[in-house]
Write a protein that holds these residues in place. Structure first.
Motif: not given
Length: 438
Positions: A145-153, A340-349
């Protein structure tokens, strides 16, 4: 440069605090602990691989050589930098932190890993570090949950980050010019690489990735990193994919050159370059990156037709997979703290994945573009023996002028890559701007 960074850093720092507060609240944690990391030990040896700092650590501060250090943050409190400065006469000991950013941290200098761990807050902690236990008494949990949020932003670069990426582009383009001069002077791949490093003022280990320096047929190997020691008898073509670093931020730049008498190959480079600039112009808010990638296939199909390699329509060439033989990789990827930075495929935060379009397994980004994102745009056309042999066995083989294809194998291929910022209006091309200044 440092004056502008000093004025931009406070807003960057404030943005990171807000993101950390939200991420910890989402995950239900009291503290955020970020390890700089430690060097990896070589197998059966007493030496380490070159140290690579955690991207999460260098997001907060411009320290790329602080192994064993930590950032500890508790919402409502000033972040703490636990800086490991060992007592050591074998190696250069890291200097105590100084610069425009230090006032934003409580800095504690420690002498060993145990002292560092003793400085970390106890309680419910989100520990961002290598997946294995990093230090005795601290185990990484890397909560999703923490990584997904930080990576998205992290996809949305602050003005401070963009200034560092401009600097990385300026260093990279300066070195690219030196490499091009070395090619035209008849240098070997290794000598070109050495000219690049000298002009960049960076070591191999400091670059954001291993440089690709290929001459002639080697330009057809997408990740060619062999560095022949002897120059070829005739240097017909040169492809260089090489970046630079600025306080841990990357540039990723590719250029392709023909020899002075390479008229036919130069004409193909010019067509790919024109196509690439067209794709760059579409880096606009709301643009689907997969749609832009597929658009690139149609445009490059037109280039293949125009230069006599195929006889089929653009639509048929894309639908049948023929363009993927000549352009087998993705149009680009997010870039920033990592190449190759993070969150290129991410759907949301909150995580999730946006799938790649069918038939495009190597695309590295599926999100829609938004202001603040930085992506590479790197179309290519290659003459890759393995893929061409596979095409020869397919029904579409009759639509290919094989004599012309075979003639161009001697050049290997073409890739042209720029780093591009999506803004509220026209895109900012970090690479072309830097070449213009060089």
């Amino acid at each position: 440069m440092h004056q502008s960074l000093a004025s931009l850093y406070p807003q960057h720092f404030s943005t990171l605090l807000k993101r950390a507060d939200n991420a910890l609240a989402l995950g239900g944690f009291e503290h955020l602990l970020i390890a700089a990391g430690t060097p990896l030990r070589k197998f059966l040896d007493d030496q380490d691989y070159p140290f690579v700092v955690s991207p999460h650590f260098k997001h907060w501060l411009p320290l790329t050589d602080a192994p064993g250090s930590w950032i500890a943050y508790t919402p409502g409190s000033k972040p703490k930098l636990i800086f490991l400065q060992p007592r050591d006469y074998w190696h250069v000991v890291p200097q105590a932190p100084q610069g425009y950013w230090v006032e934003h941290f409580d800095i504690v200098i420690v002498r060993n890993a145990a002292e560092a761990v003793a400085q970390l807050p106890a309680g419910n902690r989100a520990v961002i570090a290598a997946a294995c236990p990093t230090q005795e008494g601290v185990e990484a949990n890397n909560p999703a949950a923490v990584l997904d949020y930080l990576h998205w932003y992290r996809s949305y670069k602050t003005p401070y980050e963009l200034e560092l990426m401009r600097e990385a582009s300026r260093i990279g383009t300066r070195a690219h010019r030196a490499a091009a001069q070395a090619f035209h002077a008849g240098a070997s791949e290794l000598a070109i690489q050495q000219a690049y490093l000298a002009a960049a003022g960076q070591t191999d280990a400091e670059l954001p990735y291993a440089n690709i320096v290929g001459l002639n047929e080697h330009c057809a190997v997408l990740h060619y990193t062999n560095f022949d020691r002897k120059p070829p008898t005739h240097g017909r073509s040169f492809l260089i994919d090489a970046g630079a670093s600025a306080a841990g931020y990357a540039s990723d730049i590719t250029r392709t050159y023909a020899a002075a008498n390479g008229g036919e190959f130069q004409a193909l480079i010019d067509s790919v370059d024109a196509a690439q600039q067209g794709f760059v112009s579409k880096v606009r808010a709301g643009q689907s990156y997969p749609d832009l990638h597929i658009h690139a296939h149609h445009v490059l199909a037109g280039v293949l037709r125009e230069h006599g390699f195929i006889r089929m329509s653009e639509e048929s060439a894309v639908a049948s997979g023929v363009t993927a033989v000549f352009f087998p990789h993705g149009l680009g990827h997010p870039i920033g703290l990592q190449v190759h930075d993070v969150a290129g495929f991410q759907q949301s935060e909150c995580g999730g994945t946006i799938a790649r379009p069918a038939g495009h397994p190597y695309l590295r980004m599926t999100r829609a573009l938004e202001p603040g994102m930085v992506v590479t745009i790197e179309p290519g056309l290659y003459f890759i023996d393995m893929l061409l042999e596979e095409l020869k066995a397919k029904p579409q083989a009759g639509e290919v002028d094989w004599a012309r294809v075979d003639h161009f194998r001697q050049y290997g291929g073409i890739r042209i890559e720029d780093d591009v910022v999506c803004t509220d209006g026209a895109p900012e091309n970090l690479t072309r701007d830097a070449f213009g200044l060089a």
